[in-house]
Write a protein that holds these residues in place. Structure first.
Motif, PDB file in Angstrom:
ATOM      1  N   PRO A  25     -25.829 -10.869  20.714  1.00  0.00           N
ATOM      2  CA  PRO A  25     -26.058  -9.607  20.009  1.00  0.00           C
ATOM      3  C   PRO A  25     -25.127  -8.512  20.513  1.00  0.00           C
ATOM      4  CG  PRO A  25     -27.824 -10.029  21.578  1.00  0.00           C
ATOM      5  CD  PRO A  25     -27.007 -11.287  21.501  1.00  0.00           C
ATOM      6  N   ARG A  26     -24.660  -7.705  19.604  1.00  0.00           N
ATOM      7  CA  ARG A  26     -23.806  -6.587  19.994  1.00  0.00           C
ATOM      8  C   ARG A  26     -24.608  -5.568  20.794  1.00  0.00           C
ATOM      9  NH1 ARG A  26     -21.248  -6.068  13.926  1.00  0.00           N
ATOM     10  NH2 ARG A  26     -19.831  -7.841  14.090  1.00  0.00           N
ATOM     11  N   GLY A  27     -23.914  -4.946  21.733  1.00  0.00           N
ATOM     12  CA  GLY A  27     -24.552  -3.936  22.558  1.00  0.00           C
ATOM     13  C   GLY A  27     -24.232  -2.526  22.096  1.00  0.00           C
ATOM     14  N   PHE A  28     -24.461  -1.559  22.980  1.00  0.00           N
ATOM     15  CA  PHE A  28     -24.358  -0.150  22.614  1.00  0.00           C
ATOM     16  C   PHE A  28     -23.362   0.627  23.476  1.00  0.00           C
ATOM     17  CE2 PHE A  28     -28.495  -1.786  21.442  1.00  0.00           C
ATOM     18  CZ  PHE A  28     -28.672  -1.307  20.162  1.00  0.00           C
ATOM     19  N   ASP A  29     -22.652  -0.065  24.362  1.00  0.00           N
ATOM     20  CA  ASP A  29     -21.761   0.640  25.286  1.00  0.00           C
ATOM     21  C   ASP A  29     -20.691   1.445  24.555  1.00  0.00           C
ATOM     22  OD1 ASP A  29     -23.176  -0.361  27.388  1.00  0.00           O
ATOM     23  OD2 ASP A  29     -21.738  -1.944  27.896  1.00  0.00           O
ATOM     24  N   ALA A  30     -20.202   0.929  23.431  1.00  0.00           N
ATOM     25  CA  ALA A  30     -19.124   1.612  22.708  1.00  0.00           C
ATOM     26  C   ALA A  30     -19.639   2.559  21.621  1.00  0.00           C
ATOM     27  CB  ALA A  30     -18.183   0.585  22.078  1.00  0.00           C
ATOM     28  N   VAL A  31     -20.953   2.620  21.438  1.00  0.00           N
ATOM     29  CA  VAL A  31     -21.510   3.379  20.326  1.00  0.00           C
ATOM     30  C   VAL A  31     -21.400   4.881  20.573  1.00  0.00           C
ATOM     31  CG1 VAL A  31     -23.622   3.941  19.050  1.00  0.00           C
ATOM     32  CG2 VAL A  31     -23.081   1.563  19.592  1.00  0.00           C
ATOM     33  N   GLU A  32     -20.829   5.576  19.598  1.00  0.00           N
ATOM     34  CA  GLU A  32     -20.738   7.028  19.666  1.00  0.00           C
ATOM     35  C   GLU A  32     -21.317   7.702  18.413  1.00  0.00           C
ATOM     36  OE1 GLU A  32     -16.092   7.385  18.135  1.00  0.00           O
ATOM     37  OE2 GLU A  32     -16.522   7.321  20.285  1.00  0.00           O
ATOM     38  N   THR A  33     -21.716   6.890  17.435  1.00  0.00           N
ATOM     39  CA  THR A  33     -22.388   7.417  16.247  1.00  0.00           C
ATOM     40  C   THR A  33     -23.637   6.589  15.990  1.00  0.00           C
ATOM     41  OG1 THR A  33     -20.263   8.082  15.280  1.00  0.00           O
ATOM     42  CG2 THR A  33     -22.168   8.009  13.809  1.00  0.00           C
ATOM     43  N   TRP A  34     -24.762   7.282  15.858  1.00  0.00           N
ATOM     44  CA  TRP A  34     -26.058   6.639  15.681  1.00  0.00           C
ATOM     45  C   TRP A  34     -26.549   6.950  14.273  1.00  0.00           C
ATOM     46  CZ3 TRP A  34     -27.450   3.944  20.094  1.00  0.00           C
ATOM     47  CH2 TRP A  34     -26.723   4.279  21.261  1.00  0.00           C
ATOM     48  N   VAL A  35     -26.729   5.913  13.469  1.00  0.00           N
ATOM     49  CA  VAL A  35     -27.049   6.083  12.051  1.00  0.00           C
ATOM     50  C   VAL A  35     -28.469   5.563  11.794  1.00  0.00           C
ATOM     51  CG1 VAL A  35     -26.323   5.610   9.697  1.00  0.00           C
ATOM     52  CG2 VAL A  35     -24.614   5.684  11.547  1.00  0.00           C
ATOM     53  N   PHE A  36     -29.290   6.415  11.214  1.00  0.00           N
ATOM     54  CA  PHE A  36     -30.696   6.065  10.982  1.00  0.00           C
ATOM     55  C   PHE A  36     -31.045   6.144   9.501  1.00  0.00           C
ATOM     56  CE2 PHE A  36     -30.463   7.580  15.302  1.00  0.00           C
ATOM     57  CZ  PHE A  36     -31.344   6.785  16.016  1.00  0.00           C
ATOM     58  N   ASP A  37     -31.665   5.097   9.004  1.00  0.00           N
ATOM     59  CA  ASP A  37     -32.362   5.178   7.730  1.00  0.00           C
ATOM     60  C   ASP A  37     -33.532   6.155   7.915  1.00  0.00           C
ATOM     61  OD1 ASP A  37     -33.264   4.355   5.081  1.00  0.00           O
ATOM     62  OD2 ASP A  37     -34.840   3.268   6.150  1.00  0.00           O
ATOM     63  N   LEU A  38     -34.126   6.589   6.818  1.00  0.00           N
ATOM     64  CA  LEU A  38     -35.214   7.565   6.902  1.00  0.00           C
ATOM     65  C   LEU A  38     -36.585   6.917   6.717  1.00  0.00           C
ATOM     66  CD1 LEU A  38     -35.818  10.725   7.022  1.00  0.00           C
ATOM     67  CD2 LEU A  38     -36.089  10.511   4.531  1.00  0.00           C
ATOM     68  N   ASP A  39     -36.926   6.599   5.468  1.00  0.00           N
ATOM     69  CA  ASP A  39     -38.285   6.158   5.149  1.00  0.00           C
ATOM     70  C   ASP A  39     -38.609   4.821   5.790  1.00  0.00           C
ATOM     71  OD1 ASP A  39     -39.223   8.312   3.406  1.00  0.00           O
ATOM     72  OD2 ASP A  39     -37.653   7.652   2.039  1.00  0.00           O
ATOM     73  N   ASN A  40     -39.771   4.789   6.456  1.00  0.00           N
ATOM     74  CA  ASN A  40     -40.289   3.601   7.139  1.00  0.00           C
ATOM     75  C   ASN A  40     -39.450   3.177   8.339  1.00  0.00           C
ATOM     76  OD1 ASN A  40     -42.357   3.498   5.233  1.00  0.00           O
ATOM     77  ND2 ASN A  40     -41.251   2.061   3.929  1.00  0.00           N
ATOM     78  N   THR A  41     -38.491   4.036   8.725  1.00  0.00           N
ATOM     79  CA  THR A  41     -37.688   3.780   9.924  1.00  0.00           C
ATOM     80  C   THR A  41     -37.965   4.853  10.970  1.00  0.00           C
ATOM     81  OG1 THR A  41     -35.925   2.652   8.707  1.00  0.00           O
ATOM     82  CG2 THR A  41     -35.342   3.570  10.842  1.00  0.00           C
TER      83      THR A  41
END
Length: 250
Positions: A25-41
């Protein structure tokens, strides 16, 4: 945190083919943008805001097409599955006014949706930019975010209007989103409650997280919405979004 396991076993270990190897599974070390769905998330499905939206879509379609509520419900779900959103289907099949539809279906009661200071703090603790990406309307997203107490932590909302009515899960929709906000897919993570909405983000290079409400019942959703939860394009699965984000922000 739970990571989905795609391993399958055959009826005879001696003759069954070896399962295809799965990438870690991919990790989060390189993540600089966090994208979230809205409803039910960002809020649990138990609040049933989607149930209200569902009912208002049914009533809108019933009046628009002069059909029974039962026929309207069947039409709504057929369009939802085939076109990504019921709205997209109505636009293609009947040329409706999209803005009037969105205003109607998102006029919902948020009384029972309570602030979530824990979620707000967990989102604040993430390094980088946070975005909402929803197939709903910006007004609905802002209303929900304000009620949850998380609105100040997000840089922007990318709604169905910003997407020019191209809905998730199409690749075109995600590519429009990435371009609009200057997001590099390999440096982004996507949080969603629908597995099918994570296939394209993963293919584009994003780290994917499936948010599954604890105790969720299949009779509250369409059965096909549960398909793909064990797929290789799901990197992580969590029943506790706030707790998951807290660990990432440490």
């Amino acid at each position: 945190m739970t990571i989905s396991d795609p391993a399958r076993t055959g009826s005879s270990p001696a003759t069954a083919p070896e399962p295809a190897p799965r990438d870690p599974p991919r990790g989060f070390d390189a993540v600089e943008t966090w994208v979230f769905d809205l409803d039910n998330t960002l809020y649990p499905a138990q609040h049933d805001l989607w149930g209200q939206i569902d009912a208002r879509m049914r009533d809108y379609i019933s009046g628009l097409l002069n059909i029974t509520p039962e026929q309207a419900f069947a039409t709504q779900k057929d369009y939802y599955r085939r076109y990504g959103t019921s709205l997209r289907g109505l636009m293609i099949e009947h040329g409706i006014d999209a803005h009037a539809f969105l205003d109607h279906v998102h006029d919902v009661d948020l009384t029972n949706l309570e602030p979530s200071p824990r979620l707000a703090a967990a989102i604040e603790g993430l390094p980088g930019t946070k975005l909402i990406y929803t197939n709903g309307s910006e007004r609905h997203a802002l209303n929900v975010m304000e009620k949850l107490g998380i609105d100040s932590h997000f840089a922007a909302v990318h709604d169905i209007v910003a997407a020019e009515f191209h809905p998730k899960p199409t690749q075109e929709a995600y590519e429009r989103f990435l371009r609009a906000h200057g997001v590099e897919a390999p440096r982004a993570a996507m949080f969603e409650d629908l597995a099918r909405n994570l296939e394209v983000p993963h293919r584009l290079g994003m780290t994917t997280v499936m948010v599954v409400p604890p105790g969720e019942r299949i009779d509250t959703r369409e059965s096909w919405e549960f398909e793909g939860r064990e797929a290789a394009y799901i990197d992580h699965v969590t029943e506790d979004l706030a707790g998951f984000l807290e660990r990432l922000g440490q």
